[in-house]
Every structure is written in C-alpha cells, then in structure tokens.
Design a protein around this motif. Sequence first.
Motif, PDB file in Angstrom:
ATOM      1  N   TRP A  68       0.829  -1.202   0.000  1.00  0.00           N
ATOM      2  CA  TRP A  68       0.000   0.000   0.000  1.00  0.00           C
ATOM      3  C   TRP A  68       0.868   1.259   0.000  1.00  0.00           C
ATOM      4  N   ILE A  70       3.898   1.532  -1.303  1.00  0.00           N
ATOM      5  CA  ILE A  70       4.451   1.663  -2.657  1.00  0.00           C
ATOM      6  C   ILE A  70       3.391   2.206  -3.612  1.00  0.00           C
ATOM      7  N   ALA A  71       2.151   1.717  -3.483  1.00  0.00           N
ATOM      8  CA  ALA A  71       1.070   2.219  -4.331  1.00  0.00           C
ATOM      9  C   ALA A  71       0.809   3.699  -4.060  1.00  0.00           C
ATOM     10  N   ILE A  73       3.042   5.927  -2.985  1.00  0.00           N
ATOM     11  CA  ILE A  73       4.144   6.693  -3.560  1.00  0.00           C
ATOM     12  C   ILE A  73       4.004   6.788  -5.070  1.00  0.00           C
ATOM     13  N   ALA A  74       3.548   5.696  -5.704  1.00  0.00           N
ATOM     14  CA  ALA A  74       3.307   5.725  -7.145  1.00  0.00           C
ATOM     15  C   ALA A  74       2.198   6.709  -7.490  1.00  0.00           C
ATOM     16  N   LEU A  75       1.165   6.751  -6.656  1.00  0.00           N
ATOM     17  CA  LEU A  75       0.077   7.704  -6.878  1.00  0.00           C
ATOM     18  C   LEU A  75       0.572   9.137  -6.747  1.00  0.00           C
ATOM     19  N   ASN A  77       3.558  10.135  -7.473  1.00  0.00           N
ATOM     20  CA  ASN A  77       4.326  10.424  -8.677  1.00  0.00           C
ATOM     21  C   ASN A  77       3.427  10.696  -9.872  1.00  0.00           C
ATOM     22  N   VAL A  78       2.292  10.005  -9.942  1.00  0.00           N
ATOM     23  CA  VAL A  78       1.366  10.234 -11.051  1.00  0.00           C
ATOM     24  C   VAL A  78       0.749  11.622 -10.952  1.00  0.00           C
TER      25      VAL A  78
END
Length: 115
Positions: A68, A70-71, A73-75, A77-78
């Motif tokens: 969660w 990592i998800a 952090i990816a969000l 970045n998006v």
Amino acid sequence: FIGVPGPAAGLFLVSFVACADYYHFYVPPYLTLFFCRLMAVTMVSGVRFYSFKTINLRARRPLYVGLWLIAGIALLNVFADDLMALLFLLLLAYTAVSYGWAHWLFIYRRLRRRH
C-alpha cells in the motif's frame, strides 16, 4: 477526532476551488455552498475521524502494508503535476471513509441490540 479537524476542512475547500480554477471548470455556486455546509456540519458532528497519532513507524508490518505504501508513492508520482487534485481526492476519501465507518458502526450496534 470528533468531527473533521478544521485544517482538513479548510484544505478540502481550498483544494476544491483550486482544482476547479486550474482545470477551468465552471463550478455552480450551489455546489461550493454545498461543500462549505458539508464541512461546517462535519466539523461539529459526532462522527469520529482518524487522527493518525497512533501510527508507529518503527513497528514491524505485514507485506500488504508495504505494498500500500508503494502504491501511495506511485500515486504521488502520477499526480506530482497537480498536487491540489491529489489533496482534494485524499481529503474527499478521508471524509467519505469516516462517514462510511460511522454508518457501519451505527448499523452494527443497532443489529447487536436486537439479538
């Protein structure tokens, strides 16, 4: 917290207006008034909101917590180009989840009393 914290309510409204301005959306005045009243009522309501004070970053966590993170952090970045939209979505989710949890507890307690 009992009721949404004032800074979160203010950030919710500011991020809503900033997103509408940034994306050049026409926001009817009654929609802005609705969100203002929603936050005002939510600040004085008896709904419990999570305060994030109990988070212990040193404790061991299961694998799904890391996934969660990592998800998330990816969000970030998006949505790095538009942090106000991300902030608005996060605060909207925070409010909706808190109301959903309060509704679930209300139903659960009512069902328990019947049995």
